[in-house]
Design a protein around this motif. Structure first.
Motif, PDB file in Angstrom:
ATOM      1  N   ALA A 234      44.435 -87.166  32.063  1.00  0.00           N
ATOM      2  CA  ALA A 234      44.463 -86.820  30.633  1.00  0.00           C
ATOM      3  C   ALA A 234      43.289 -85.906  30.276  1.00  0.00           C
ATOM      4  O   ALA A 234      43.440 -84.945  29.514  1.00  0.00           O
ATOM      5  N   LYS A 235      42.118 -86.188  30.850  1.00  0.00           N
ATOM      6  CA  LYS A 235      40.931 -85.363  30.584  1.00  0.00           C
ATOM      7  C   LYS A 235      41.112 -83.950  31.148  1.00  0.00           C
ATOM      8  O   LYS A 235      40.729 -82.962  30.513  1.00  0.00           O
ATOM      9  N   GLU A 236      41.705 -83.858  32.331  1.00  0.00           N
ATOM     10  CA  GLU A 236      41.967 -82.528  32.911  1.00  0.00           C
ATOM     11  C   GLU A 236      42.904 -81.721  32.013  1.00  0.00           C
ATOM     12  O   GLU A 236      42.704 -80.518  31.807  1.00  0.00           O
ATOM     13  N   LEU A 237      43.928 -82.399  31.487  1.00  0.00           N
ATOM     14  CA  LEU A 237      44.862 -81.734  30.569  1.00  0.00           C
ATOM     15  C   LEU A 237      44.146 -81.257  29.314  1.00  0.00           C
ATOM     16  O   LEU A 237      44.399 -80.144  28.828  1.00  0.00           O
ATOM     17  N   CYS A 238      43.268 -82.089  28.776  1.00  0.00           N
ATOM     18  CA  CYS A 238      42.558 -81.745  27.541  1.00  0.00           C
ATOM     19  C   CYS A 238      41.619 -80.565  27.744  1.00  0.00           C
ATOM     20  O   CYS A 238      41.565 -79.654  26.909  1.00  0.00           O
ATOM     21  N   TYR A 239      40.895 -80.567  28.851  1.00  0.00           N
ATOM     22  CA  TYR A 239      39.989 -79.448  29.130  1.00  0.00           C
ATOM     23  C   TYR A 239      40.790 -78.158  29.274  1.00  0.00           C
ATOM     24  O   TYR A 239      40.415 -77.108  28.733  1.00  0.00           O
ATOM     25  N   ALA A 240      41.905 -78.246  29.991  1.00  0.00           N
ATOM     26  CA  ALA A 240      42.717 -77.049  30.257  1.00  0.00           C
ATOM     27  C   ALA A 240      43.274 -76.443  28.980  1.00  0.00           C
ATOM     28  O   ALA A 240      43.295 -75.223  28.817  1.00  0.00           O
ATOM     29  N   ILE A 241      43.727 -77.281  28.040  1.00  0.00           N
ATOM     30  CA  ILE A 241      44.302 -76.720  26.804  1.00  0.00           C
ATOM     31  C   ILE A 241      43.196 -76.172  25.913  1.00  0.00           C
ATOM     32  O   ILE A 241      43.386 -75.189  25.194  1.00  0.00           O
ATOM     33  N   GLY A 242      41.997 -76.768  25.987  1.00  0.00           N
ATOM     34  CA  GLY A 242      40.865 -76.211  25.252  1.00  0.00           C
ATOM     35  C   GLY A 242      40.511 -74.820  25.757  1.00  0.00           C
ATOM     36  O   GLY A 242      40.249 -73.893  24.986  1.00  0.00           O
ATOM     37  N   GLU A 243      40.538 -74.673  27.077  1.00  0.00           N
ATOM     38  CA  GLU A 243      40.284 -73.381  27.722  1.00  0.00           C
ATOM     39  C   GLU A 243      41.342 -72.360  27.289  1.00  0.00           C
ATOM     40  O   GLU A 243      41.030 -71.210  26.958  1.00  0.00           O
ATOM     41  N   PHE A 244      42.592 -72.797  27.281  1.00  0.00           N
ATOM     42  CA  PHE A 244      43.715 -71.944  26.865  1.00  0.00           C
ATOM     43  C   PHE A 244      43.516 -71.462  25.422  1.00  0.00           C
ATOM     44  O   PHE A 244      43.712 -70.291  25.103  1.00  0.00           O
ATOM     45  N   HIS A 245      43.104 -72.379  24.539  1.00  0.00           N
ATOM     46  CA  HIS A 245      42.888 -72.016  23.137  1.00  0.00           C
ATOM     47  C   HIS A 245      41.786 -70.961  23.005  1.00  0.00           C
ATOM     48  O   HIS A 245      41.910 -70.033  22.201  1.00  0.00           O
ATOM     49  N   GLN A 246      40.738 -71.092  23.777  1.00  0.00           N
ATOM     50  CA  GLN A 246      39.654 -70.100  23.751  1.00  0.00           C
ATOM     51  C   GLN A 246      40.167 -68.730  24.185  1.00  0.00           C
ATOM     52  O   GLN A 246      39.898 -67.712  23.540  1.00  0.00           O
ATOM     53  N   LEU A 247      40.905 -68.719  25.292  1.00  0.00           N
ATOM     54  CA  LEU A 247      41.369 -67.452  25.869  1.00  0.00           C
ATOM     55  C   LEU A 247      42.414 -66.760  25.001  1.00  0.00           C
ATOM     56  O   LEU A 247      42.548 -65.536  25.048  1.00  0.00           O
ATOM     57  N   SER A 248      43.145 -67.530  24.198  1.00  0.00           N
ATOM     58  CA  SER A 248      44.248 -66.937  23.425  1.00  0.00           C
ATOM     59  C   SER A 248      43.779 -66.238  22.153  1.00  0.00           C
ATOM     60  O   SER A 248      44.567 -65.563  21.484  1.00  0.00           O
ATOM     61  N   LYS A 249      42.507 -66.397  21.808  1.00  0.00           N
ATOM     62  CA  LYS A 249      41.996 -65.733  20.607  1.00  0.00           C
ATOM     63  C   LYS A 249      42.119 -64.209  20.761  1.00  0.00           C
ATOM     64  O   LYS A 249      41.911 -63.677  21.849  1.00  0.00           O
ATOM     65  N   GLY A 250      42.421 -63.553  19.671  1.00  0.00           N
ATOM     66  CA  GLY A 250      42.478 -62.090  19.692  1.00  0.00           C
ATOM     67  C   GLY A 250      43.835 -61.496  20.018  1.00  0.00           C
ATOM     68  O   GLY A 250      43.997 -60.276  20.041  1.00  0.00           O
ATOM     69  N   TYR A 251      44.827 -62.346  20.275  1.00  0.00           N
ATOM     70  CA  TYR A 251      46.161 -61.831  20.635  1.00  0.00           C
ATOM     71  C   TYR A 251      46.839 -61.134  19.450  1.00  0.00           C
ATOM     72  O   TYR A 251      46.876 -61.660  18.344  1.00  0.00           O
ATOM     73  N   THR A 252      47.368 -59.945  19.730  1.00  0.00           N
ATOM     74  CA  THR A 252      48.184 -59.218  18.755  1.00  0.00           C
ATOM     75  C   THR A 252      49.578 -59.065  19.338  1.00  0.00           C
ATOM     76  O   THR A 252      49.717 -58.546  20.457  1.00  0.00           O
ATOM     77  N   PRO A 253      50.627 -59.498  18.632  1.00  0.00           N
ATOM     78  CA  PRO A 253      51.973 -59.395  19.209  1.00  0.00           C
ATOM     79  C   PRO A 253      52.434 -57.951  19.361  1.00  0.00           C
ATOM     80  O   PRO A 253      51.985 -57.074  18.614  1.00  0.00           O
TER      81      PRO A 253
END
Length: 370
Positions: free
Chosen positions: A137-156
């Protein structure tokens, strides 16, 4: 074959008669046509999962360029384009661990056929699910936090919908409050159904929880937070869990991005916590703290965002998610199974409030490096 035939959800009864991986012949024929748009020779196609009720599916395809996935997206093409643009952005611009999209012979991200978008991506052969325990569960939580950081700035990309849930929280909360009335009315109307009295005995309590959560949301800094805008906040997955966050080469990979949308990031974390507590059969403060801490390492949660997380966990999510279907088919859905399910949800709910009370003070988060 008429390529103009529109893809529609397929007959679930027919699917059950055949097997769970049944796909209508016209869609299989389209898949072969789609494959011709790529610089690859396909030797074998295996259905991995279907969304028959929506008209979507995934194949694993064996090609002369290695294993790949072929995916038929069930959403509107403009909505699917938003997700494909996000997947491309995360790989190309942010080097994220999400499957790279294979371009067509003419350099496009997708093929449009049957009124839907299709695309091919690399098949990450090494993936496996993490263990269904606290460490997993902790691995999943860290991974989605990382994903949220990386997804900033996206323009469709041009022509894509602007898929955002960022500004919809009050509307969503109000919908849950309103649906409680519907559930009450339906349970009263179909009072001969086994689950009717059970629903009626608890709906007032859950309605009150929803009203309080809405009031708290309106009094919070939510409206201030969303002023930052879509790009600043980035994307949430919306359907994240053990099957869509998997371990592989280089760490945790996040797959099946076709539902991504702009939103406050902790919506994914809240869903993951709620679902995990449901699996455990009771709320466990140690698990919740450890999951939040793991996420916080990858995506620091400030006081304002933490308050929104607490409010979202106070919403009667488990009850609403499991009982709302009775609105559509009350005579089918309000059976003994629903009666037992409601009893189980009420028992889990009793364990939630002491945990939320202990979590109200977030000073325990202070020890994590920001």
């Amino acid at each position: 074959m008429d390529n103009e035939q529109l893809i529609t959800p397929w007959d679930l009864e027919e699917a059950e008669l055949q097997d769970e991986f049944y796909v209508p012949e016209y869609i299989v024929n389209m898949a072969h046509e789609v494959n011709k748009h790529y610089d690859m020779n396909v030797s074998h196609m295996e259905v991995i999962t279907t969304k028959a009720d929506k008209g979507g599916l995934i194949w694993k395809i064996e090609t002369d360029k290695g294993p790949r996935s072929l995916k038929l997206l069930h959403r509107r093409p403009t909505r699917s384009l938003f997700s494909l643009g996000a997947q491309e952005y995360l790989v190309k611009e942010k080097n994220a661990r999400v499957p790279p999209i294979i371009p067509t012979k003419d350099g496009k991200l997708y093929v449009e056929m049957g009124g839907k978008l299709w695309f091919v991506a690399e098949w990450i052969e090494s993936l496996f699910q993490v263990t269904k325990d606290l460490e997993g569960a902790k691995e999943l939580c860290y991974a989605i936090g990382e994903f949220h950081q990386l997804s900033k700035g996206y323009t469709p990309p041009e022509g894509a919908e602007n898929a955002s849930r960022l500004y919809r929280w009050p509307k969503t909360y109000k919908k849950i409050v309103n649906k409680m009335n519907w559930l009450r009315d339906i349970a009263t109307l179909y009072n001969e159904m086994p689950a009717s009295s059970e629903v009626l005995s608890v709906v007032d309590m859950f309605e009150e929880q929803a009203i309080k959560a809405l009031e708290r949301l309106e009094q919070s800094t939510y409206h201030e937070l969303v002023k930052k805008g879509n790009k600043e906040w980035g994307l949430v997955h919306q359907d994240y869990g053990w099957s869509n966050g998997q371990k592989g080469d280089g760490g945790m990979w996040i797959i099946d991005l076709d539902g991504v949308a702009y939103d406050l990031p902790i919506r994914d974390l809240r869903k993951l916590i709620t679902g995990t507590m449901d699996d455990l059969g009771a709320w466990d403060v140690h698990w919740v703290k450890e999951m939040i801490l793991a996420y916080h390492e990858a995506y620091p949660i400030d006081d304002q965002l933490y308050e929104i997380l607490m409010i979202d966990m106070a919403l009667p999510n488990l009850f609403y998610k499991n009982v709302k279907e009775m609105i559509y088919e009350p005579t089918v859905f309000m059976d003994d199974e629903l009666k037992l399910l409601v009893q189980r949800i009420v028992e889990i709910d009793k364990t939630k409030w002491p945990v939320l009370e202990e979590l109200a003070d977030n000073s325990w988060l202070g020890g994590v490096k920001k």
